[in-house]
Design a protein around this motif. Sequence first.
Motif, short mmCIF file in Angstrom:
data_model
loop_
_atom_site.label_atom_id
_atom_site.label_comp_id
_atom_site.label_asym_id
_atom_site.label_seq_id
_atom_site.Cartn_x
_atom_site.Cartn_y
_atom_site.Cartn_z
N HIS A 47 0.82 -1.22 0.00
CA HIS A 47 0.00 0.00 0.00
C HIS A 47 0.85 1.27 0.00
O HIS A 47 0.38 2.35 0.36
CB HIS A 47 -0.98 -0.02 1.18
CG HIS A 47 -2.08 -1.02 0.97
ND1 HIS A 47 -1.96 -2.35 1.34
CD2 HIS A 47 -3.29 -0.90 0.38
CE1 HIS A 47 -3.05 -2.98 1.00
NE2 HIS A 47 -3.88 -2.15 0.41
N GLY A 48 2.11 1.13 -0.41
CA GLY A 48 2.95 2.29 -0.64
C GLY A 48 3.62 2.88 0.57
O GLY A 48 4.17 3.98 0.50
N TYR A 49 3.61 2.19 1.70
CA TYR A 49 4.27 2.71 2.90
C TYR A 49 5.55 1.92 3.14
O TYR A 49 5.51 0.71 3.37
CB TYR A 49 3.34 2.63 4.11
CG TYR A 49 3.92 3.28 5.34
CD1 TYR A 49 4.02 4.66 5.43
CD2 TYR A 49 4.38 2.53 6.40
CE1 TYR A 49 4.56 5.27 6.56
CE2 TYR A 49 4.92 3.12 7.53
CZ TYR A 49 5.00 4.50 7.60
OH TYR A 49 5.55 5.10 8.70
N ASP A 50 6.68 2.60 3.06
CA ASP A 50 7.97 1.94 3.25
C ASP A 50 8.31 1.89 4.73
O ASP A 50 8.51 2.93 5.36
CB ASP A 50 9.06 2.70 2.48
CG ASP A 50 10.39 1.96 2.49
OD1 ASP A 50 10.38 0.72 2.64
OD2 ASP A 50 11.42 2.63 2.35
N ILE A 51 8.34 0.70 5.28
CA ILE A 51 8.62 0.52 6.71
C ILE A 51 9.57 -0.67 6.85
O ILE A 51 9.41 -1.68 6.18
CB ILE A 51 7.30 0.30 7.50
CG1 ILE A 51 7.55 0.23 8.99
CG2 ILE A 51 6.56 -0.92 7.02
CD1 ILE A 51 6.29 0.27 9.83
N PRO A 52 10.58 -0.53 7.71
CA PRO A 52 11.52 -1.65 7.88
C PRO A 52 10.91 -2.74 8.77
O PRO A 52 9.94 -2.51 9.49
CB PRO A 52 12.71 -1.00 8.59
CG PRO A 52 12.10 0.13 9.35
CD PRO A 52 10.96 0.63 8.50
N LYS A 70 4.29 7.08 12.34
CA LYS A 70 3.01 6.38 12.29
C LYS A 70 2.56 6.29 10.83
O LYS A 70 2.58 7.29 10.11
CB LYS A 70 1.97 7.12 13.12
CG LYS A 70 0.61 6.49 13.09
CD LYS A 70 -0.42 7.32 13.82
CE LYS A 70 -1.78 6.72 13.58
NZ LYS A 70 -2.84 7.70 13.68
N PRO A 71 2.13 5.10 10.38
CA PRO A 71 1.65 4.98 9.00
C PRO A 71 0.37 5.79 8.80
O PRO A 71 -0.38 6.04 9.75
CB PRO A 71 1.34 3.48 8.86
CG PRO A 71 2.05 2.82 9.98
CD PRO A 71 2.15 3.82 11.07
N PRO A 72 0.09 6.18 7.57
CA PRO A 72 -1.17 6.87 7.28
C PRO A 72 -2.36 5.99 7.67
O PRO A 72 -2.29 4.75 7.61
CB PRO A 72 -1.13 7.10 5.78
CG PRO A 72 0.29 6.92 5.37
CD PRO A 72 0.91 6.01 6.37
N ASP A 73 -3.47 6.62 8.03
CA ASP A 73 -4.67 5.87 8.42
C ASP A 73 -5.12 4.92 7.32
O ASP A 73 -5.62 3.83 7.60
CB ASP A 73 -5.81 6.83 8.79
CG ASP A 73 -5.55 7.55 10.10
OD1 ASP A 73 -4.76 7.04 10.92
OD2 ASP A 73 -6.16 8.61 10.32
N SER A 74 -4.93 5.31 6.05
CA SER A 74 -5.34 4.45 4.95
C SER A 74 -4.57 3.13 4.95
O SER A 74 -5.12 2.06 4.66
CB SER A 74 -5.17 5.16 3.61
OG SER A 74 -3.80 5.49 3.40
N VAL A 75 -3.28 3.19 5.31
CA VAL A 75 -2.46 1.98 5.37
C VAL A 75 -2.87 1.13 6.57
O VAL A 75 -3.00 -0.09 6.48
CB VAL A 75 -0.96 2.32 5.41
CG1 VAL A 75 -0.11 1.08 5.66
CG2 VAL A 75 -0.54 3.01 4.12
N ILE A 76 -3.11 1.78 7.70
CA ILE A 76 -3.54 1.05 8.90
C ILE A 76 -4.86 0.33 8.62
O ILE A 76 -5.02 -0.84 8.94
CB ILE A 76 -3.67 1.99 10.11
CG1 ILE A 76 -2.29 2.52 10.51
CG2 ILE A 76 -4.35 1.29 11.28
CD1 ILE A 76 -2.31 3.60 11.55
#
Length: 166
Positions: A47-52, A70-76
């Motif tokens: 969903h486009g969120y780069d997190i390790p 914190k990831p965007p609400d859309s990703v959560i």
Amino acid sequence: MKPTLAALLFLLAACSAPGRPAAQPTPSIHDRAVAAWHRVIQCAHDHGYDIPDPSIDDQGNATFPDSVQKPPDSVIQACQQYLNQVPNVNQGGGGPSAADIRDSHKLAQCLRAHGEPNFPDPNADGTFPLTPAVEGEGKSPTMIAAMQACAQYMHSGHIWFTPVNG
């Protein structure tokens, strides 16, 4: 051979018969957390969120680098089904110790005194409600400084949160 002994020998032979899968041990909370967090991270990437990948301790607690926001609400929202699969350390072991529960009120008071005025009081089980105000703070410099100032009230080095519905 007596019937009971014959039945026991038959069961033992059946259990070790070729082609029959051996019983698998129950994965540890660490192993379950690693697998669950892998699915969460993959979903976030999808969903486009780069997190390790997080570091996961023996109790299944995940730790991300301080730089992770914190990831965007859309990703959560998109990954909530996978987040729900992360082992809840408050059920089945690994949650707050008796010492953590005793000091949880002191921790909340300390955090409020060190720049986190909206930090809630703990629940009876020593977990803290994950309110929107607390979640919004995430790993802000103020929260990090407050946690460092109040570390003496965190015997295990962790704080446990309970999601707030609604």
